[in-house]
Motif scaffolding. Structure first.
Motif, short mmCIF file in Angstrom:
data_model
loop_
_atom_site.label_atom_id
_atom_site.label_comp_id
_atom_site.label_asym_id
_atom_site.label_seq_id
_atom_site.Cartn_x
_atom_site.Cartn_y
_atom_site.Cartn_z
N SER A 381 0.84 -1.19 0.00
CA SER A 381 0.00 0.00 0.00
C SER A 381 0.88 1.24 0.00
O SER A 381 2.02 1.21 0.46
CB SER A 381 -0.94 0.03 1.21
OG SER A 381 -0.20 0.14 2.42
N THR A 383 0.40 5.39 1.08
CA THR A 383 -0.45 6.36 1.77
C THR A 383 0.15 7.74 1.62
O THR A 383 1.35 7.93 1.85
CB THR A 383 -0.62 6.01 3.25
OG1 THR A 383 -1.20 4.71 3.36
CG2 THR A 383 -1.53 7.01 3.95
N ASN A 385 -0.39 11.73 2.94
CA ASN A 385 -1.02 12.66 3.87
C ASN A 385 -0.72 14.07 3.39
O ASN A 385 0.44 14.43 3.21
CB ASN A 385 -0.50 12.46 5.29
CG ASN A 385 -0.63 11.02 5.76
OD1 ASN A 385 0.36 10.32 5.83
ND2 ASN A 385 -1.81 10.60 6.10
N ASP A 419 -6.08 12.22 4.19
CA ASP A 419 -5.33 11.00 3.95
C ASP A 419 -5.86 10.28 2.72
O ASP A 419 -7.08 10.23 2.50
CB ASP A 419 -5.41 10.06 5.16
CG ASP A 419 -4.83 10.70 6.42
OD1 ASP A 419 -4.03 11.62 6.27
OD2 ASP A 419 -5.20 10.24 7.52
N THR A 421 -5.06 6.41 0.70
CA THR A 421 -4.35 5.14 0.71
C THR A 421 -4.70 4.35 -0.54
O THR A 421 -5.88 4.17 -0.86
CB THR A 421 -4.71 4.33 1.97
OG1 THR A 421 -4.34 5.07 3.14
CG2 THR A 421 -3.97 3.00 1.97
#
Length: 461
Positions: A381, A383, A385, A419, A421
């Motif tokens: 994954s 991610t 931010n 966020d 993901t």
């Protein structure tokens, strides 16, 4: 200017000042901040000393609903002699409105002249009195009468003398008061006690002479005599027509027995043929054993070995953006802060310069960040931010080198929350993970232009 609150300050133990937006003519300062507990962007208003009281009063009025405002207030406090207000992301104009006090003129506020004790007079047509007046009405006993007009007490009715011509009995009856009713002397009592005879009990003292009629629980002698010769078994034995028929049950039992025997014969014959025609347990020929071993070996060789899973470890980040020839390279002043995008701390961030539109003002087609891993690793994954941005477009790619040439796209996305993901497909491996921003998100708030990015953290798992 006594404000000591500037970029890098921590307010209330949780709000970090991350940027300076503007300062008003009265030295009220608007800052950009980050709530480090909830990881969300906030706006900060630091008032001048002379406007501290106005800011406190306005915050209380907004919180109690006395003042309408588009500002969502999160916190209010003082630090280093300055009063600050923490709010959700808000435009500077709305924040500066809070340092302007609001005053209500007394003549605009309706004041009730007195308690509405005399409201009933206005309902029934007459004007309301200037002030409540004490009246003769008494409400404690739930009556509208005044003390001077109470109901008279209940008096006894006067006895009317009987006429002289009436007989003595009639006169005596007339002299009796009306609440006093004399029952007749021969009236029978309304409750009669039951005796033991009423329950059908016969004592030894009683005899046939004292008992009149048939007592409860006894039968006449002729009825008992007639029932002495009755034998219920004789009638049931002779009633052959109404006797239950059992022939059908015997027939059903015989059919079921035949079916069971046939099933057993069929099962035994087939089981015997299977035993005679097949191999017994443990009787395996060498050819069969070799064939099974060959099949097992083929199946074992066809299963590929499971590759070990290598977790990704980020080494560094590089800006590999390609700008139009002859155009100035935007964002060179922020290149030293690229490490903040992968340092594991969401309180720091890497910003870009602000652009006038979402297509990078024509100086490039995309802004590309290449995250280098310590070794080729399995990507599960990615991610991202970010702070204060909404919209935009970006692609996530993998490659063996920090370049878009030969890179493989594993997903794309847009900013609708702080966020984002992206889940990669199973088995994705790479040495470099490249984030290619093809369209800029819109910032709120901004200083000069409304398009740009503030990347707080990029984590790869």
């Amino acid at each position: 200017m006594p404000q000591a609150i500037d970029v890098g300050s921590i307010l209330g133990g949780r709000y970090k000042v991350t940027g300076r937006i503007l300062a008003s003519a009265e030295d009220d300062i608007i800052l950009d901040g980050l709530d480090q507990v909830l990881n969300r962007p906030v706006s900060i208003l630091v008032s001048a000393v002379e406007n501290s009281g106005n800011l406190t009063q306005s915050a209380r009025e907004v919180a109690t609903g006395e003042r309408m405002s588009a500002v969502s207030i999160l916190d209010l406090g003082t630090q280093d002699g300055s009063t600050y207000l923490i709010a959700s992301r808000t435009s500077p104009a709305d924040l500066l409105d809070l340092v302007v006090p609001t005053e209500l003129a007394d003549e605009d506020v309706y004041r009730e002249p007195f308690f509405t004790d005399t409201l009933g007079t206005e309902i029934f047509g007459s004007a309301r009195d200037d002030a409540p007046k004490g009246g003769p009405y008494v409400y404690e006993d739930n009556t509208p009468l005044t003390p001077a007009h109470q109901y008279p007490a209940v008096l006894p009715m006067p006895a009317t003398p009987p006429p002289a011509a009436l007989p003595a009995a009639t006169a005596a009856h007339a002299a009796t008061p009306a609440a006093a009713v004399v029952p007749p002397k021969d009236a029978a009592p309304k409750v009669t006690l039951w005796s033991e005879d009423d329950y059908g009990f016969i004592n030894d003292d009683h005899n046939a002479a004292t008992s009149q009629g048939r007592k409860g629980g006894t039968f006449p002698a002729e009825v008992l005599a007639a029932s002495g010769d009755f034998d219920p078994a004789e009638d049931f034995d002779e009633d052959d027509e109404n006797a239950p028929r059992t022939g059908g049950r015997w027939l059903t039992g015989i059919i079921v027995a035949v079916l069971v025997v046939g099933a057993l014969v069929f099962a035994v014959s087939h089981i015997g043929s299977l035993i005679n025609g097949g191999n017994l347990a443990g009787d395996t020929s060498p050819a069969t054993q070799s064939q099974s071993q060959t099949t097992a070996g083929a199946e074992t060789s066809s299963v590929p070995p499971v590759a070990p899973v290598v977790p990704p470890v980020v080494v560094g980040t590089t800006d590999v953006t390609t700008y139009v020839a002859g155009a100035a390279r935007y964002g060179d002043q922020f290149i030293p802060r690229l490490k903040d995008a992968t340092d594991g701390n969401k309180g720091t961030y890497w910003p870009t310069v602000e652009f006038s539109n979402d297509s990078f003002a024509g100086v490039t087609d995309s802004i590309d960040l290449a995250i280098e891993l310590q070794a080729e690793a399995t990507i599960d994954s990615v991610t991202i931010n970010q702070i204060g941005g909404s919209g935009g477009q970006f692609n996530v790619l993998t490659n063996s080198a920090p370049s878009l040439d030969g890179a493989t796209k594993i997903g794309s996305g847009s900013f609708s929350a702080p966020d984002f993901t992206l889940k990669a497909a199973p088995g994705v491996k790479a040495k470099y993970v490249i984030i290619s921003f093809t369209q800029l998100p819109k910032l709120q708030p901004f200083v000069t232009y409304p398009y740009g990015m503030k990347i707080a953290e990029i984590s790869i798992k």
